[in-house]
Design an enzyme around this catalytic site. Structure first.
Site, PDB file in Angstrom:
ATOM      1  N   ASP A  72      -8.545  69.391  -5.421  1.00  0.00           N
ATOM      2  CA  ASP A  72      -9.720  69.656  -4.578  1.00  0.00           C
ATOM      3  C   ASP A  72      -9.895  71.160  -4.502  1.00  0.00           C
ATOM      4  O   ASP A  72      -9.587  71.797  -3.492  1.00  0.00           O
ATOM      5  CB  ASP A  72      -9.474  69.044  -3.191  1.00  0.00           C
ATOM      6  CG  ASP A  72     -10.677  69.203  -2.282  1.00  0.00           C
ATOM      7  OD1 ASP A  72     -11.740  69.649  -2.751  1.00  0.00           O
ATOM      8  OD2 ASP A  72     -10.539  68.887  -1.087  1.00  0.00           O
ATOM      9  N   THR A  81     -11.653  75.149  -5.575  1.00  0.00           N
ATOM     10  CA  THR A  81     -12.875  75.934  -5.720  1.00  0.00           C
ATOM     11  C   THR A  81     -13.240  76.008  -7.208  1.00  0.00           C
ATOM     12  O   THR A  81     -12.563  75.431  -8.054  1.00  0.00           O
ATOM     13  CB  THR A  81     -12.634  77.352  -5.143  1.00  0.00           C
ATOM     14  OG1 THR A  81     -11.283  77.732  -5.428  1.00  0.00           O
ATOM     15  CG2 THR A  81     -12.797  77.372  -3.645  1.00  0.00           C
ATOM     16  N   ASP A  82     -14.298  76.760  -7.517  1.00  0.00           N
ATOM     17  CA  ASP A  82     -14.734  76.904  -8.910  1.00  0.00           C
ATOM     18  C   ASP A  82     -13.676  77.681  -9.717  1.00  0.00           C
ATOM     19  O   ASP A  82     -12.841  78.365  -9.136  1.00  0.00           O
ATOM     20  CB  ASP A  82     -16.075  77.654  -8.952  1.00  0.00           C
ATOM     21  CG  ASP A  82     -17.151  76.901  -8.187  1.00  0.00           C
ATOM     22  OD1 ASP A  82     -17.162  75.664  -8.258  1.00  0.00           O
ATOM     23  OD2 ASP A  82     -17.958  77.557  -7.499  1.00  0.00           O
TER      24      ASP A  82
HETATM   25  N1  SAM Z   1     -13.312  70.145   0.014  1.00  0.00           N
HETATM   26  C1  SAM Z   1     -14.164  71.187  -0.442  1.00  0.00           C
HETATM   27  C2  SAM Z   1     -15.565  70.771  -0.579  1.00  0.00           C
HETATM   28  O1  SAM Z   1     -16.021  69.943   0.180  1.00  0.00           O
HETATM   29  O2  SAM Z   1     -16.229  71.354  -1.395  1.00  0.00           O
HETATM   30  C3  SAM Z   1     -13.659  71.737  -1.725  1.00  0.00           C
HETATM   31  C4  SAM Z   1     -13.307  73.077  -1.563  1.00  0.00           C
HETATM   32  S1  SAM Z   1     -11.741  73.334  -0.783  1.00  0.00           S
HETATM   33  C5  SAM Z   1     -12.187  74.369   0.541  1.00  0.00           C
HETATM   34  C6  SAM Z   1     -11.085  74.265  -2.078  1.00  0.00           C
HETATM   35  C7  SAM Z   1      -9.805  74.973  -1.722  1.00  0.00           C
HETATM   36  O3  SAM Z   1      -9.033  75.178  -2.895  1.00  0.00           O
HETATM   37  C8  SAM Z   1     -10.006  76.343  -1.090  1.00  0.00           C
HETATM   38  O4  SAM Z   1      -9.640  76.307   0.259  1.00  0.00           O
HETATM   39  C9  SAM Z   1      -9.089  77.261  -1.922  1.00  0.00           C
HETATM   40  O5  SAM Z   1      -8.388  78.192  -1.133  1.00  0.00           O
HETATM   41  C10 SAM Z   1      -8.170  76.246  -2.573  1.00  0.00           C
HETATM   42  N2  SAM Z   1      -7.488  76.745  -3.774  1.00  0.00           N
HETATM   43  C11 SAM Z   1      -8.013  77.486  -4.775  1.00  0.00           C
HETATM   44  N3  SAM Z   1      -7.063  77.790  -5.671  1.00  0.00           N
HETATM   45  C12 SAM Z   1      -5.904  77.229  -5.236  1.00  0.00           C
HETATM   46  C13 SAM Z   1      -4.565  77.199  -5.729  1.00  0.00           C
HETATM   47  N4  SAM Z   1      -4.225  77.849  -6.848  1.00  0.00           N
HETATM   48  N5  SAM Z   1      -3.636  76.510  -5.015  1.00  0.00           N
HETATM   49  C14 SAM Z   1      -3.969  75.873  -3.866  1.00  0.00           C
HETATM   50  N6  SAM Z   1      -5.217  75.884  -3.340  1.00  0.00           N
HETATM   51  C15 SAM Z   1      -6.175  76.547  -4.022  1.00  0.00           C
END
Ligand code: SAM
Length: 283
Positions: free
Chosen positions: A160, A162-163
């Protein structure tokens, strides 16, 4: 007072000449973590909205279309998911949906950015509502590092993220998905947010090139999410053994359906029906 938030896709990605635009009100929080810029704003009609590095993550009004789909499609495709791993998902929405499944004994969530979790608790209480559930183990660390030490542990893994930029860049690589494969049990399966098939075909081709080389069974499923670029969003589904329907817990899904806003048994089957141009992307 009201102004418009524009997600400037043309600057952020390719020269698309398109953007997502949403009327916003008051800013509730704005801050920079070690990993990304977090903004939380009110919208007049869609509740609070989270933006990370200029990209809309969710609004309270339609987050269900993302969180139900990233969680319930893979979880109902697995005959008995007991241990689930979420990488990312700091808002808590995916965890909330995973924990609806009584068969899940433990859900481990590995989110890199503690600020996203902290501010989601504060400004998105209906999304972060299960973060203190005793069946949830919440770790604030890099999912890429975490997965290195996980072997044959999980029935289902959800990415889940980010881009594919900043901290999530490594979540789209062959190296990472080889480790996801190792972290899954012999009959495990995974789902990952996989961007828009209208705008991000290059990313999707690369991602499926990787997944097709690692997993015996791969496919894609779709959801309609209004504030993501193009409104058509996709998830990669990759499995070591089960197809999306071979062992699906349809009776359990029927029982849960009245409490869900998006997923139902017909939708479960239908979301895997892909337009021809998308079939070519993932082949
Ligand atoms: N649930 C969201 C939605 O409704 O769009 C999806 C976005 S969620 C907030 C994405 C999360 O992935 C972010 O909080 C980001 O910090 C996390 N993230 C990005 N890279 C990551 C990594 N290498 N390890 C763990 N978390 C990561």
């Amino acid at each position: 007072m009201n102004q418009w938030f524009n997600e400037e896709l043309d600057e952020q990605y390719f020269d698309l000449g398109a953007r997502v635009s949403i009327k916003i009100g008051e800013t509730l929080f704005e801050g920079q973590s070690d990993f990304q810029k977090l903004q939380i704003v009110k919208t007049p009609n869609f509740g609070n909205m989270m933006i990370l590095d200029g990209a809309v993550m969710l609004t309270e009004a339609n987050e269900f279309a993302y969180h139900e789909m990233i969680a319930h499609i893979p979880l109902f495709a697995h005959p008995n998911p007991k241990r689930v791993l979420i990488i990312g998902g700091g808002d808590g929405g995916a965890a909330r949906e995973v924990l609806r499944h009584a068969c899940v004994e433990e859900c481990v969530m590995v989110e890199i950015d503690g600020l996203v979790v902290e501010k989601s608790r504060e400004f998105f209480p209906t999304i972060a509502c299960e973060l203190d559930n005793p069946r949830l183990t919440l770790l604030i660390e890099d999912g890429i590092k975490y997965i290195e030490n996980a072997q044959n542990e999980f029935d289902v893994i959800l990415i889940d993220s980010t881009d594919p930029a900043g901290p999530a860049e490594g979540l789209f690589t062959a190296d990472f998905y080889k480790k996801v494969n190792n972290a899954l049990k012999v009959d495990g399966l995974m789902a990952a947010q996989a961007e828009s098939p209208y705008y991000f075909q290059k990313t999707q081709k690369e991602l499926f090139g990787v997944l097709n080389g690692i997993f015996p069974y791969t496919t894609m499923y779709l959801s309609a999410i209004p504030f993501y670029p193009s409104g058509t969003w996709s998830f990669a589904f990759a499995s070591k053994d089960y197809s999306e329907i071979s062992h699906a817990r349809v009776v359990d899904l029927e029982k849960m359906t009245p409490s869900l806003q998006y997923v139902n048994p017909a939708l479960f089957r239908g979301c895997f029906a892909l337009p021809n141009f998308i079939k070519k992307i993932i082949a």
